[in-house]
Scaffold this active site. Structure first.
Site, mmCIF file in Angstrom:
data_model
loop_
_atom_site.group_PDB
_atom_site.id
_atom_site.type_symbol
_atom_site.label_atom_id
_atom_site.label_comp_id
_atom_site.label_asym_id
_atom_site.label_seq_id
_atom_site.Cartn_x
_atom_site.Cartn_y
_atom_site.Cartn_z
ATOM 1 N N GLY A 14 0.850 -1.300 -0.090
ATOM 2 C CA GLY A 14 -0.121 0.072 -0.006
ATOM 3 C C GLY A 14 0.885 0.952 -0.001
ATOM 4 O O GLY A 14 2.043 1.168 0.017
ATOM 5 N N GLY A 90 -3.970 -2.391 6.963
ATOM 6 C CA GLY A 90 -5.194 -2.040 7.482
ATOM 7 C C GLY A 90 -6.154 -1.609 6.294
ATOM 8 O O GLY A 90 -5.755 -1.285 5.176
ATOM 9 N N THR A 92 -10.381 0.203 5.260
ATOM 10 C CA THR A 92 -11.660 0.860 5.877
ATOM 11 C C THR A 92 -12.992 0.270 5.382
ATOM 12 O O THR A 92 -12.943 -0.328 4.101
ATOM 13 C CB THR A 92 -11.463 2.478 5.335
ATOM 14 N N ASP A 94 -15.978 2.437 5.715
ATOM 15 C CA ASP A 94 -16.342 3.469 6.241
ATOM 16 C C ASP A 94 -18.391 3.376 5.954
ATOM 17 O O ASP A 94 -18.677 3.409 4.863
ATOM 18 C CB ASP A 94 -16.246 4.648 5.817
ATOM 19 N N GLY A 149 -18.696 8.166 10.419
ATOM 20 C CA GLY A 149 -18.732 6.906 9.284
ATOM 21 C C GLY A 149 -17.673 6.032 9.576
ATOM 22 O O GLY A 149 -17.605 5.123 9.027
ATOM 23 N N TYR A 153 -13.573 1.502 12.380
ATOM 24 C CA TYR A 153 -12.160 1.868 12.117
ATOM 25 C C TYR A 153 -11.462 2.600 13.496
ATOM 26 O O TYR A 153 -10.333 2.214 14.017
ATOM 27 C CB TYR A 153 -11.803 2.730 11.039
ATOM 28 N N LYS A 157 -8.361 1.314 15.767
ATOM 29 C CA LYS A 157 -7.062 2.108 15.939
ATOM 30 C C LYS A 157 -7.163 2.596 17.325
ATOM 31 O O LYS A 157 -5.805 2.572 17.720
ATOM 32 C CB LYS A 157 -7.248 3.204 14.844
HETATM 33 N N1 CAA Z 1 -21.062 15.018 10.444
HETATM 34 C C1 CAA Z 1 -22.657 14.938 10.701
HETATM 35 N N2 CAA Z 1 -23.546 14.411 9.711
HETATM 36 C C2 CAA Z 1 -23.088 13.884 8.693
HETATM 37 C C3 CAA Z 1 -21.724 13.812 8.208
HETATM 38 C C4 CAA Z 1 -20.951 14.672 9.201
HETATM 39 N N3 CAA Z 1 -19.572 14.622 9.045
HETATM 40 N N4 CAA Z 1 -21.486 13.251 7.337
HETATM 41 C C5 CAA Z 1 -22.917 12.937 6.878
HETATM 42 N N5 CAA Z 1 -23.639 13.296 7.717
HETATM 43 C C6 CAA Z 1 -25.222 13.167 7.828
HETATM 44 C C7 CAA Z 1 -25.829 13.297 6.245
HETATM 45 O O1 CAA Z 1 -26.053 14.795 6.287
HETATM 46 C C8 CAA Z 1 -26.872 12.417 6.468
HETATM 47 O O2 CAA Z 1 -27.922 12.952 7.092
HETATM 48 P P1 CAA Z 1 -29.410 12.822 6.677
HETATM 49 O O3 CAA Z 1 -29.584 11.193 6.857
HETATM 50 O O4 CAA Z 1 -30.181 13.551 7.946
HETATM 51 O O5 CAA Z 1 -29.611 13.363 5.169
HETATM 52 C C9 CAA Z 1 -26.338 10.974 7.074
HETATM 53 O O6 CAA Z 1 -25.418 11.678 7.965
HETATM 54 C C10 CAA Z 1 -25.870 10.061 6.085
HETATM 55 O O7 CAA Z 1 -25.012 10.708 5.241
HETATM 56 P P2 CAA Z 1 -24.994 10.078 3.895
HETATM 57 O O8 CAA Z 1 -25.930 9.610 3.092
HETATM 58 O O9 CAA Z 1 -23.572 10.764 3.160
HETATM 59 O O10 CAA Z 1 -24.147 8.695 4.505
HETATM 60 P P3 CAA Z 1 -23.210 7.580 3.416
HETATM 61 O O11 CAA Z 1 -24.025 6.205 3.667
HETATM 62 O O12 CAA Z 1 -23.153 8.037 2.281
HETATM 63 O O13 CAA Z 1 -21.806 7.324 4.152
HETATM 64 C C11 CAA Z 1 -19.588 8.481 4.635
HETATM 65 C C12 CAA Z 1 -21.214 8.535 4.647
HETATM 66 C C13 CAA Z 1 -19.230 7.537 3.355
HETATM 67 C C14 CAA Z 1 -19.408 7.541 5.884
HETATM 68 C C15 CAA Z 1 -19.017 9.666 4.552
HETATM 69 O O14 CAA Z 1 -19.521 10.397 6.046
HETATM 70 C C16 CAA Z 1 -17.554 9.622 4.522
HETATM 71 O O15 CAA Z 1 -16.911 9.173 3.638
HETATM 72 N N6 CAA Z 1 -16.685 9.952 5.701
HETATM 73 C C17 CAA Z 1 -15.492 9.940 5.918
HETATM 74 C C18 CAA Z 1 -14.907 8.927 6.412
HETATM 75 C C19 CAA Z 1 -13.225 9.050 6.593
HETATM 76 O O16 CAA Z 1 -13.036 10.175 6.767
HETATM 77 N N7 CAA Z 1 -12.699 8.067 6.072
HETATM 78 C C20 CAA Z 1 -11.052 8.139 6.352
HETATM 79 C C21 CAA Z 1 -10.498 7.094 5.369
HETATM 80 S S1 CAA Z 1 -9.037 7.008 5.302
HETATM 81 C C22 CAA Z 1 -8.435 6.864 6.783
HETATM 82 O O17 CAA Z 1 -9.274 6.167 7.388
HETATM 83 C C23 CAA Z 1 -7.089 6.705 6.935
HETATM 84 C C24 CAA Z 1 -6.898 7.387 8.293
HETATM 85 O O18 CAA Z 1 -6.385 6.816 9.207
HETATM 86 C C25 CAA Z 1 -7.046 8.776 8.482
#
Ligand code: CAA
Length: 246
Positions: A14, A90, A92, A94, A149, A153, A157
């Site tokens: 990775g 590792g 994800t 999410d 989300g 994870y 962690k």
């Molecule tokens: N805060 C509050 N509410 C939120 C939100 C947030 N950040 N994001 C979405 N919501 C709400 C939406 O508004 C929606 O509300 P309603 O149902 O009332 O409309 C509800 O939550 C659901 O949202 P989605 O339909 O967008 O949900 P989804 O099923 O598409 O999933 C997700 C959303 C994919 C989890 C998205 O939030 C996401 O990608 N989050 C980021 C996750 C992230 O940072 N991952 C890191 C990966 S890299 C890594 O992990 C490396 C590391 O170590 C850092």
């Protein structure tokens, strides 16, 4: 300059793993990499060779205790005793918790946390016997802070650092250090897979104003692997551009 110490990096192919392997090679370690995806591994090995890095790859699913045992034995037979273990593999899966399936929970806990038990359990006794070792656990800023989300994870962690703390005191007198590195958002495929608008919002919260570089994390890994880091144990070293300051 070679120091003859064997370093095993899990999830070697990775983005972060690749940078760690290269840096450890450059710093004189004998580097072996673990992978699970055979198709990608062949191409990776060819690229490394072309770039002048001598890194042997070993197949093994880190979430499978027996498979890890067989892999560690193979490494010992073919390369030598493992002195440094970097628990980097590792994944994800999410999803907001109410939409998260049982499979998404277990896949992440197995790959990101149970894997740490599996790999460490197979190498630690040898390190203790030889009186020298380094366990380096790659956690995440999202084990220290909340991330929408990532209940699975974040749990894995955060659990990883709990493991680091206790294990570090159990082996402190045996010449083995155990530490956690918690990277923030680094420019890897894993981070680039986050939806662009969500990712842009996250980057806006990073005081340094950019994603981290894989080589910046690799530098820290190589430092913790070195002789000079021997008084650092049980620590959680944050490398997150100021995104989470505790
Ligand atoms: N805060 C509050 N509410 C939120 C939100 C947030 N950040 N994001 C979405 N919501 C709400 C939406 O508004 C929606 O509300 P309603 O149902 O009332 O409309 C509800 O939550 C659901 O949202 P989605 O339909 O967008 O949900 P989804 O099923 O598409 O999933 C997700 C959303 C994919 C989890 C998205 O939030 C996401 O990608 N989050 C980021 C996750 C992230 O940072 N991952 C890191 C990966 S890299 C890594 O992990 C490396 C590391 O170590 C850092």
């Amino acid at each position: 300059m070679s120091n003859n110490k064997v370093a095993l990096v899990t999830g070697a192919i990775g983005g972060l793993g690749t940078a760690m392997c290269k840096k450890l090679c450059q710093d004189g370690f004998t580097v072996v990499g673990n992978y699970r995806n055979a198709a990608k591994a062949q191409e990776w090995a060819a690229t490394m060779k072309a770039e002048g890095f001598d890194i042997k790859l070993f197949e093994g699913d880190v979430s499978d205790y027996e498979a890890v045992g067989a892999m560690v034995k193979k490494i010992q037979d073919e390369v030598g005793d493992i002195a440094i273990l970097v628990n980097n593999a590792g994944i994800t899966r999410d999803k907001p918790f109410l939409k998260m399936t049982k499979e998404m929970w277990h896949e992440v806990i197995d790959s990101n946390l149970n894997s740490v038990f599996n790999c460490t359990h197979h190498v630690l006794a040898g390190m203790v016997e030889r009186g020298w070792g380094r366990i380096i656990n790659i956690s995440s800023v999202n084990g220290q802070r909340a991330q929408f989300g990532q209940a699975n994870y974040s749990a894995a962690k955060a659990g990883m650092h709990g493991f680091t703390k206790t294990l570090s005191i159990e082996v402190a007198r045996k010449g083995v250090t155990v530490n956690t590195i918690s990277p923030g958002y680094i420019g890897t495929d894993m981070v680039m897979a986050v939806r662009e608008d969500v990712r842009d919002q996250i980057i806006a919260q990073i005081p340094v104003g950019r994603l981290g570089g894989t080589e910046e994390v690799a530098f820290l890994v190589s430092f913790l692997a070195s002789e000079q880091s021997s008084f650092i144990t049980g620590a959680n070293l944050a490398i997150n551009g100021g995104q989470h300051v505790s």
